[in-house]
Design a protein around this motif. Structure first.
Motif, PDB file in Angstrom:
ATOM      1  N   LEU A  72      -5.030  18.885 -78.038  1.00  0.00           N
ATOM      2  CA  LEU A  72      -4.621  17.492 -77.816  1.00  0.00           C
ATOM      3  C   LEU A  72      -3.262  17.373 -77.129  1.00  0.00           C
ATOM      4  O   LEU A  72      -2.678  16.284 -77.107  1.00  0.00           O
ATOM      5  N   ALA A  73      -2.788  18.451 -76.530  1.00  0.00           N
ATOM      6  CA  ALA A  73      -1.442  18.442 -75.942  1.00  0.00           C
ATOM      7  C   ALA A  73      -1.312  17.406 -74.830  1.00  0.00           C
ATOM      8  O   ALA A  73      -0.270  16.754 -74.704  1.00  0.00           O
ATOM      9  N   ASN A  74      -2.350  17.246 -74.011  1.00  0.00           N
ATOM     10  CA  ASN A  74      -2.283  16.263 -72.924  1.00  0.00           C
ATOM     11  C   ASN A  74      -2.166  14.843 -73.461  1.00  0.00           C
ATOM     12  O   ASN A  74      -1.411  14.021 -72.934  1.00  0.00           O
ATOM     13  N   TYR A  75      -2.917  14.536 -74.507  1.00  0.00           N
ATOM     14  CA  TYR A  75      -2.858  13.205 -75.106  1.00  0.00           C
ATOM     15  C   TYR A  75      -1.523  12.975 -75.810  1.00  0.00           C
ATOM     16  O   TYR A  75      -0.983  11.852 -75.783  1.00  0.00           O
ATOM     17  N   GLU A  76      -0.977  14.000 -76.415  1.00  0.00           N
ATOM     18  CA  GLU A  76       0.341  13.877 -77.036  1.00  0.00           C
ATOM     19  C   GLU A  76       1.419  13.662 -75.983  1.00  0.00           C
ATOM     20  O   GLU A  76       2.359  12.874 -76.187  1.00  0.00           O
ATOM     21  N   ALA A  77       1.281  14.332 -74.825  1.00  0.00           N
ATOM     22  CA  ALA A  77       2.240  14.126 -73.744  1.00  0.00           C
ATOM     23  C   ALA A  77       2.150  12.715 -73.180  1.00  0.00           C
ATOM     24  O   ALA A  77       3.172  12.112 -72.814  1.00  0.00           O
ATOM     25  N   LEU A  78       0.923  12.177 -73.117  1.00  0.00           N
ATOM     26  CA  LEU A  78       0.760  10.797 -72.649  1.00  0.00           C
ATOM     27  C   LEU A  78       1.501   9.817 -73.547  1.00  0.00           C
ATOM     28  O   LEU A  78       2.093   8.840 -73.065  1.00  0.00           O
ATOM     29  N   ALA A  79       1.464  10.063 -74.835  1.00  0.00           N
ATOM     30  CA  ALA A  79       2.127   9.155 -75.781  1.00  0.00           C
ATOM     31  C   ALA A  79       3.636   9.131 -75.585  1.00  0.00           C
ATOM     32  O   ALA A  79       4.296   8.171 -76.001  1.00  0.00           O
ATOM     33  N   PRO A  82       6.860   7.830 -70.155  1.00  0.00           N
ATOM     34  CA  PRO A  82       7.235   6.453 -69.807  1.00  0.00           C
ATOM     35  C   PRO A  82       6.482   5.917 -68.593  1.00  0.00           C
ATOM     36  O   PRO A  82       6.194   4.714 -68.522  1.00  0.00           O
ATOM     37  N   LEU A  83       6.145   6.792 -67.631  1.00  0.00           N
ATOM     38  CA  LEU A  83       5.389   6.325 -66.462  1.00  0.00           C
ATOM     39  C   LEU A  83       3.987   5.890 -66.852  1.00  0.00           C
ATOM     40  O   LEU A  83       3.423   4.975 -66.239  1.00  0.00           O
ATOM     41  N   PHE A  84       3.417   6.514 -67.873  1.00  0.00           N
ATOM     42  CA  PHE A  84       2.102   6.103 -68.349  1.00  0.00           C
ATOM     43  C   PHE A  84       2.150   4.678 -68.883  1.00  0.00           C
ATOM     44  O   PHE A  84       1.279   3.854 -68.573  1.00  0.00           O
ATOM     45  N   THR A  86       4.375   2.444 -68.050  1.00  0.00           N
ATOM     46  CA  THR A  86       4.617   1.586 -66.896  1.00  0.00           C
ATOM     47  C   THR A  86       3.307   1.268 -66.175  1.00  0.00           C
ATOM     48  O   THR A  86       3.064   0.119 -65.775  1.00  0.00           O
ATOM     49  N   SER A  87       2.444   2.278 -66.021  1.00  0.00           N
ATOM     50  CA  SER A  87       1.167   2.052 -65.343  1.00  0.00           C
ATOM     51  C   SER A  87       0.272   1.120 -66.155  1.00  0.00           C
ATOM     52  O   SER A  87      -0.452   0.297 -65.586  1.00  0.00           O
ATOM     53  N   ILE A  88       0.310   1.224 -67.471  1.00  0.00           N
ATOM     54  CA  ILE A  88      -0.466   0.305 -68.315  1.00  0.00           C
ATOM     55  C   ILE A  88       0.032  -1.126 -68.144  1.00  0.00           C
ATOM     56  O   ILE A  88      -0.749  -2.067 -67.970  1.00  0.00           O
ATOM     57  N   ARG A  89       1.359  -1.300 -68.187  1.00  0.00           N
ATOM     58  CA  ARG A  89       1.929  -2.629 -68.043  1.00  0.00           C
ATOM     59  C   ARG A  89       1.583  -3.235 -66.683  1.00  0.00           C
ATOM     60  O   ARG A  89       1.199  -4.405 -66.584  1.00  0.00           O
ATOM     61  N   PRO A 258       6.995  -0.641 -54.335  1.00  0.00           N
ATOM     62  CA  PRO A 258       8.293   0.061 -54.295  1.00  0.00           C
ATOM     63  C   PRO A 258       8.726   0.512 -55.692  1.00  0.00           C
ATOM     64  O   PRO A 258       8.562  -0.223 -56.659  1.00  0.00           O
ATOM     65  N   GLY A 259       9.262   1.710 -55.756  1.00  0.00           N
ATOM     66  CA  GLY A 259       9.561   2.296 -57.051  1.00  0.00           C
ATOM     67  C   GLY A 259       8.266   2.547 -57.796  1.00  0.00           C
ATOM     68  O   GLY A 259       7.404   3.289 -57.320  1.00  0.00           O
ATOM     69  N   THR A 260       8.111   1.924 -58.936  1.00  0.00           N
ATOM     70  CA  THR A 260       6.858   2.008 -59.699  1.00  0.00           C
ATOM     71  C   THR A 260       6.285   0.613 -59.945  1.00  0.00           C
ATOM     72  O   THR A 260       5.527   0.406 -60.889  1.00  0.00           O
TER      73      THR A 260
END
Length: 309
Positions: A72-79, A82-84, A86-89, A258-260
């Motif tokens: 589950l390391a990838n899912y833990e890293a997602l949590a 901060p860019l993740f 930002t993409s959700i928002r 621009p930016g994110t």
């Protein structure tokens, strides 16, 4: 009295009509043989990649070499990414900007063009035509229209002293610009679905309501809208799914900038999987997005009237 040939024919034809049967007298085999080409394609190109992507989300893999299982390391890293968030928002912001407009305008156009107006066939084609365009063409076209220096939209805004506006280079204006492009591009699709629903409503119901003294708004709210609930359910669901998966126009017009400011979930997935070659991390983003869509679909089924489903 039937002849010997007739008796043989009567005995053989019913067996042939049922097709070849599986051993042991089970279900006929012929229908499955017809389904086999599709099932092969489905397993190889749909179901197989879905399962493979899910398994990849538990690995660390950069295409080269063998994938390494990381749990589950990838899912833990997602949590912790901060860019993740930002993409959700940004994705929800895009959803709020586009979904109501696509649903309301699609219904309004369908309602208008369902009436016996002169030239309604041409109008239907003109509204639906952008949806038939390739996403790259739409992005390039609207890049020209929204250009800060010589764009068509800024030219007319300047005539009324409201411009120019840096549509694609401003963090505040970039996402509304992409939302405007998306509404122009895809509203015709919703219009066609609503038109199909409107044409299934018996005209006698509207005539009866008018004879009973109902005005246009009463006919709309008490006859048309209730009968369109199944169609509306489909339109809302498809609109949410499609807007949640926005990628093409973002990639062509701003690349997430621009930016994110316009970095969406699918854009971030593409960046991680195909630009930094973190396929496991990108797959984890894909399945989190899939989980979001499942939750949104479930909420929609719970909130809309039961007869819509």
């Amino acid at each position: 009295r039937p002849s010997g040939t007739a008796l043989v024919t009567m005995k053989v034809l019913p067996d042939r009509a049922h097709g070849h049967r599986l051993h042991g007298g089970g279900a006929p085999l012929t229908p499955y043989l017809f389904l086999l080409p599709y099932l092969v394609v489905f397993v190889l190109f749909r179901f197989g990649p879905v399962v493979g992507g899910f398994l990849t989300s538990f690995t660390s893999w950069s295409i080269v070499g063998a994938p390494r299982f990381v749990g589950l390391a990838n899912y833990e890293a997602l949590a912790r990414d901060p860019l993740f968030y930002t993409s959700i928002r940004n994705t929800f912001y895009f959803l709020v900007l586009t979904a109501p407009a696509l649903i309301v305008l699609g219904f309004a156009f369908a309602l208008l063009l369902n009436r016996p107006l002169a030239g309604r066939g041409v109008a239907r084609v003109l509204i639906f035509a952008p949806y038939a365009m390739m996403s790259a063409v739409v992005g390039i076209l609207w890049n020209w229209i929204l250009d800060s220096n010589f764009g068509l939209l800024n030219y007319y805004l300047a005539q009324v002293h409201l411009g120019p506006i840096p549509w694609l280079s401003s963090e505040a204006a970039a996402m509304p610009a992409i939302a405007l492009t998306t509404v122009w591009w895809t509203v015709g699709y919703n219009m066609v679905i609503f038109l199909a629903g409107l044409q299934d409503i018996p005209p006698q119901l509207e005539e009866s309501a008018r004879i009973d003294g109902a005005g246009p708004w009463q006919v709309l709210w008490n006859v048309i809208v209730p009968l369109l609930r199944p169609t509306t359910f489909v339109v809302v669901m498809l609109t949410i799914i499609n807007t949640f998966q926005v990628f093409d126009q973002v990639y062509v017009m701003t690349g997430g900038g621009p930016g994110t400011a316009t970095l969406t979930l699918v854009q971030y997935l593409f960046f991680q999987a195909f630009q930094t070659f973190k396929l496991g991390y990108g797959s984890a983003i894909a399945y989190v997005t899939f989980a979001f869509l499942l939750v949104l679909s479930w909420l929609q089924q719970r909130l809309l009237p039961s007869e819509a489903s």
